[in-house]
Scaffold this motif. Structure first.
Motif, short mmCIF file in Angstrom:
data_model
loop_
_atom_site.label_atom_id
_atom_site.label_comp_id
_atom_site.label_asym_id
_atom_site.label_seq_id
_atom_site.Cartn_x
_atom_site.Cartn_y
_atom_site.Cartn_z
N ILE A 74 32.67 38.01 49.62
CA ILE A 74 33.71 37.07 49.19
C ILE A 74 33.27 36.31 47.96
CG2 ILE A 74 34.94 34.96 49.87
CD1 ILE A 74 35.02 36.12 52.73
N LEU A 75 32.01 35.86 47.94
CA LEU A 75 31.49 35.15 46.77
C LEU A 75 31.50 36.05 45.53
CD1 LEU A 75 30.08 32.56 45.69
CD2 LEU A 75 27.94 33.75 46.14
N ALA A 76 31.12 37.31 45.71
CA ALA A 76 31.11 38.25 44.58
C ALA A 76 32.53 38.48 44.07
CB ALA A 76 30.48 39.57 45.01
N THR A 77 33.49 38.56 44.98
CA THR A 77 34.89 38.74 44.57
C THR A 77 35.38 37.54 43.78
OG1 THR A 77 35.26 40.06 46.56
CG2 THR A 77 37.20 39.24 45.41
N ILE A 78 35.08 36.34 44.27
CA ILE A 78 35.50 35.12 43.57
C ILE A 78 34.85 35.03 42.21
CG2 ILE A 78 35.36 32.60 43.63
CD1 ILE A 78 35.70 32.82 46.69
N MET A 79 33.56 35.32 42.14
CA MET A 79 32.84 35.26 40.86
C MET A 79 33.37 36.31 39.87
SD MET A 79 30.68 32.78 40.94
CE MET A 79 29.74 33.20 39.50
N THR A 80 33.73 37.47 40.38
CA THR A 80 34.28 38.51 39.51
C THR A 80 35.63 38.09 38.97
OG1 THR A 80 33.12 40.19 40.81
CG2 THR A 80 34.90 40.95 39.39
N CYS A 81 36.47 37.51 39.80
CA CYS A 81 37.79 37.04 39.34
C CYS A 81 37.64 35.93 38.30
CB CYS A 81 38.62 36.55 40.52
SG CYS A 81 39.21 37.87 41.58
N LEU A 82 36.73 35.01 38.55
CA LEU A 82 36.52 33.93 37.58
C LEU A 82 35.98 34.46 36.27
CD1 LEU A 82 34.99 31.14 39.85
CD2 LEU A 82 37.27 31.20 38.84
N ASP A 83 35.08 35.42 36.33
CA ASP A 83 34.52 36.01 35.12
C ASP A 83 35.57 36.80 34.36
OD1 ASP A 83 32.13 36.29 33.56
OD2 ASP A 83 32.12 38.40 34.13
N TRP A 84 36.41 37.50 35.10
CA TRP A 84 37.47 38.29 34.48
C TRP A 84 38.50 37.39 33.78
CZ3 TRP A 84 42.67 38.87 36.38
CH2 TRP A 84 43.42 39.80 35.66
N ARG A 85 38.83 36.26 34.40
CA ARG A 85 39.79 35.34 33.78
C ARG A 85 39.25 34.67 32.53
NH1 ARG A 85 43.82 32.31 37.67
NH2 ARG A 85 44.38 34.06 38.99
N SER A 86 37.97 34.40 32.51
CA SER A 86 37.41 33.71 31.36
C SER A 86 37.07 34.65 30.20
CB SER A 86 36.17 32.93 31.77
OG SER A 86 35.14 33.81 32.15
N LYS A 87 36.66 35.89 30.50
CA LYS A 87 36.21 36.79 29.44
C LYS A 87 37.13 37.97 29.18
CE LYS A 87 31.37 35.79 30.19
NZ LYS A 87 30.09 36.30 30.60
N LYS A 88 38.01 38.28 30.10
CA LYS A 88 38.93 39.41 30.02
C LYS A 88 38.25 40.77 30.07
CE LYS A 88 42.69 37.03 29.71
NZ LYS A 88 43.39 36.74 30.91
#
Length: 128
Positions: A74-88
């Motif tokens: 779950i933490l990896a999923t959240i971190m991936t979503c946050l990274d994807w939103r900030s860097k595309k």
């Protein structure tokens, strides 16, 4: 004669020993403190998974190994979503390193809390 299982069980019970050994070896080889701390935390995170689950099981007679794995996903999923939103565009290796280091910090805090709780519980049992 000390076997491999005995050495690994010591590392699982005391992940701080793993951190210190890897840090000292890396510091001796690389001569870079920051890089050595990073490598030591990466290696000891693996042992922290087992030691935290083992310590929790010892203190409360309940297993949390699967819960730690689910929490990590779950933490990896959240971190991936946050990274994807900030860097595309997601860079896999830096993202995995970031997730692994956050897990190291969380597991260290959880392990320290459980260790302190166990010591207090032991002292209170000894006093009464």
């Amino acid at each position: 004669m000390i076997t491999v299982v005995n050495v690994l069980s010591i590392f699982v019970i005391y992940p701080v020993v793993v951190f210190l050994l890897v840090f000292i070896i890396c510091k001796f080889v690389l001569h870079k403190r920051k890089k050595s701390i990073g490598i030591a935390s990466d290696v000891s995170t693996f042992f922290l998974y087992f030691s935290t689950a083992n310590l929790f099981s010892f203190l409360f007679s309940k297993g949390i190994g699967w819960y730690l794995i689910i929490f990590s996903i779950i933490l990896a999923t959240i971190m991936t979503c946050l990274d994807w939103r900030s860097k595309k565009e997601i860079e896999i290796i830096p993202l995995l390193r970031k997730i692994w280091r956050i897990l190291f910090l969380l597991l260290c805090c959880f392990y320290a809390f459980l260790w302190l709780f166990g010591v207090i519980q032991y002292v209170l049992t000894y006093i009464s």
